[in-house]
Design an enzyme around this catalytic site. Structure first.
Site, PDB file in Angstrom:
ATOM      1  CG  ASN A 270      39.965  42.853  33.787  1.00  0.00           C
ATOM      2  OD1 ASN A 270      39.085  42.191  33.226  1.00  0.00           O
ATOM      3  ND2 ASN A 270      39.820  43.387  34.986  1.00  0.00           N
ATOM      4  CD1 TRP A 271      40.341  42.967  26.978  1.00  0.00           C
ATOM      5  CD2 TRP A 271      38.948  41.899  25.603  1.00  0.00           C
ATOM      6  NE1 TRP A 271      40.966  42.864  25.755  1.00  0.00           N
ATOM      7  CE2 TRP A 271      40.130  42.194  24.885  1.00  0.00           C
ATOM      8  CE3 TRP A 271      37.944  41.214  24.918  1.00  0.00           C
ATOM      9  CZ2 TRP A 271      40.321  41.859  23.545  1.00  0.00           C
ATOM     10  CZ3 TRP A 271      38.131  40.860  23.584  1.00  0.00           C
ATOM     11  CH2 TRP A 271      39.302  41.189  22.905  1.00  0.00           C
ATOM     12  CE  LYS A 272      38.663  46.768  34.543  1.00  0.00           C
ATOM     13  NZ  LYS A 272      38.745  48.015  35.297  1.00  0.00           N
TER      14      LYS A 272
ATOM     15  CG  HIS B  95      39.312  43.934  39.357  1.00  0.00           C
ATOM     16  ND1 HIS B  95      38.570  45.074  39.566  1.00  0.00           N
ATOM     17  CD2 HIS B  95      40.237  44.250  38.415  1.00  0.00           C
ATOM     18  CE1 HIS B  95      39.030  46.032  38.775  1.00  0.00           C
ATOM     19  NE2 HIS B  95      40.029  45.562  38.072  1.00  0.00           N
TER      20      HIS B  95
ATOM     21  CD  GLU C 166      36.290  47.264  37.800  1.00  0.00           C
ATOM     22  OE1 GLU C 166      36.146  46.255  37.074  1.00  0.00           O
ATOM     23  OE2 GLU C 166      36.952  48.262  37.441  1.00  0.00           O
TER      24      GLU C 166
ATOM     25  CD  GLU D 256      44.152  46.271  38.791  1.00  0.00           C
ATOM     26  OE1 GLU D 256      44.532  46.298  37.619  1.00  0.00           O
ATOM     27  OE2 GLU D 256      42.976  46.073  39.119  1.00  0.00           O
TER      28      GLU D 256
ATOM     29  N   GLY E 160      40.594  53.258  35.777  1.00  0.00           N
ATOM     30  CA  GLY E 160      39.670  53.893  34.843  1.00  0.00           C
ATOM     31  C   GLY E 160      39.515  55.393  35.035  1.00  0.00           C
TER      32      GLY E 160
ATOM     33  CB  SER F  97      45.058  55.183  34.618  1.00  0.00           C
ATOM     34  OG  SER F  97      43.711  55.377  35.020  1.00  0.00           O
TER      35      SER F  97
ATOM     36  N   GLY G  88      43.280  47.638  31.900  1.00  0.00           N
ATOM     37  CA  GLY G  88      41.853  47.550  31.612  1.00  0.00           C
ATOM     38  C   GLY G  88      41.537  48.158  30.249  1.00  0.00           C
TER      39      GLY G  88
HETATM   40  O1  LIG Z   1      42.062  45.239  35.777  1.00  0.00           O
HETATM   41  C1  LIG Z   1      42.413  46.308  35.313  1.00  0.00           C
HETATM   42  C2  LIG Z   1      42.306  47.519  36.067  1.00  0.00           C
HETATM   43  O2  LIG Z   1      41.056  47.654  36.658  1.00  0.00           O
HETATM   44  C3  LIG Z   1      42.805  48.746  35.375  1.00  0.00           C
HETATM   45  O3  LIG Z   1      41.827  49.312  34.547  1.00  0.00           O
HETATM   46  P1  LIG Z   1      42.232  50.608  33.674  1.00  0.00           P
HETATM   47  O4  LIG Z   1      43.492  50.252  32.953  1.00  0.00           O
HETATM   48  O5  LIG Z   1      41.068  50.801  32.748  1.00  0.00           O
HETATM   49  O6  LIG Z   1      42.424  51.717  34.632  1.00  0.00           O
END
Ligand SMILES: O=C[C@H](O)COP(=O)(O)O
Length: 247
Positions: free
Chosen positions: A9-11, A91, A93, A161, A167, A207, A228
């Site tokens: 997930n590149w957000k 998600h 977020e 998650e 993160g 993470s 992420g």
């Molecule tokens: O969608 C992915 C998650 O929010 C995990 O993010 P992360 O790997 O940066 O902790």
């Protein structure tokens, strides 16, 4: 056993210049190994699908309605038109920043599945909920509320998650991950039957890095990861794909 899935997930990260990373990641994807999915920002979906035909490409959200006056939103059909075959929904977020509840997530998942996308439905407890020993209740509620009745192993992936692990560099213990994944499999089995539940892929996210991937992928009911930060660069994501392939 379902085909494992390494999802990135590149957000809100990435521009055209970052598509070069996909070519390097694609080298780690082969038809025998895990499926590799990247969900870039919507602006890059078409270019990503063209740049990496061996990988699946997904969106990061979609609207529950098929079209209309929803400025700034995208429908499931538009994601497909752009080249996506998956979409991340629910998600944390988005649950936090846009106050999306499980009813909203379920409506979006229904729209995504009806249009032909596979929905990656995210769930997870906050740190306060974990500390209060409410994790399984939260997961149970989000799973029941967010996953549509028409869910199948083909149109649905579940991503656990924990919000506090996203993160942050903090990761639950392997026992904690196993407990939640076993619980989700059992809940899905009660609702959709053992065969469907066995084949519905359950991802862990929060993470995930090359250094912890092997241990996480050794857990029985973990079928892959939603990554992420470590999915942005091939040098970080490729070892995770390889750890999944070896698990
Ligand atoms: O969608 C992915 C998650 O929010 C995990 O993010 P992360 O790997 O940066 O902790």
């Amino acid at each position: 056993m379902p085909r494992k899935l390494a999802a990135g997930n590149w957000k809100m990260n990435g521009t055209q210049a970052d598509l070069a990373e996909l070519a390097a990641m694609a080298e780690a994807s082969d038809a025998e190994g895990p499926e590799v999915l990247i969900c870039p920002p919507a602006t890059l979906i078409t270019a990503a699908a063209q740049a990496a035909p061996a990988m699946a490409i997904g969106g990061q959200d979609c609207h529950a309605e098929p079209k209309g006056a929803f400025t700034g939103d995208l429908s499931a059909a538009q994601l497909i038109d752009a080249g996506a075959t998956y979409v991340i929904l629910g998600h944390s977020e988005r649950r936090d920043a846009y106050e999306e509840g499980s009813d909203d997530v379920r409506a979006k998942a229904r729209a995504a599945q009806s249009a032909g996308l596979t929905a990656v439905i995210c769930l997870g407890e906050s740190e306060t909920e974990r500390e209060a020993n409410n994790t399984l209740d939260i997961i149970s509620g989000q799973l029941a509320g967010s996953v549509p009745d028409a869910a199948t192993p083909e149109n649905t992936v579940i991503a656990y998650e924990p919000v506090w692990a996203i993160g942050t560099g903090k990761v639950p213990s392997l026992e904690q991950i196993a407990e939640v994944h076993d619980f989700m499999r059992e809940k899905l089995s009660q609702r959709f039957g053992e065969e469907a539940a066995k084949n519905m892929r359950l991802l862990y996210g929060g993470s995930v890095k090359a250094s912890n991937a092997e241990g996480i992928f050794a857990i029985e009911n973990v079928d892959g990861a939603l990554v992420g930060g470590a999915s942005l660069k091939a040098a970080d994501f490729t070892p995770i794909i390889k750890a999944l392939a070896a698990s």
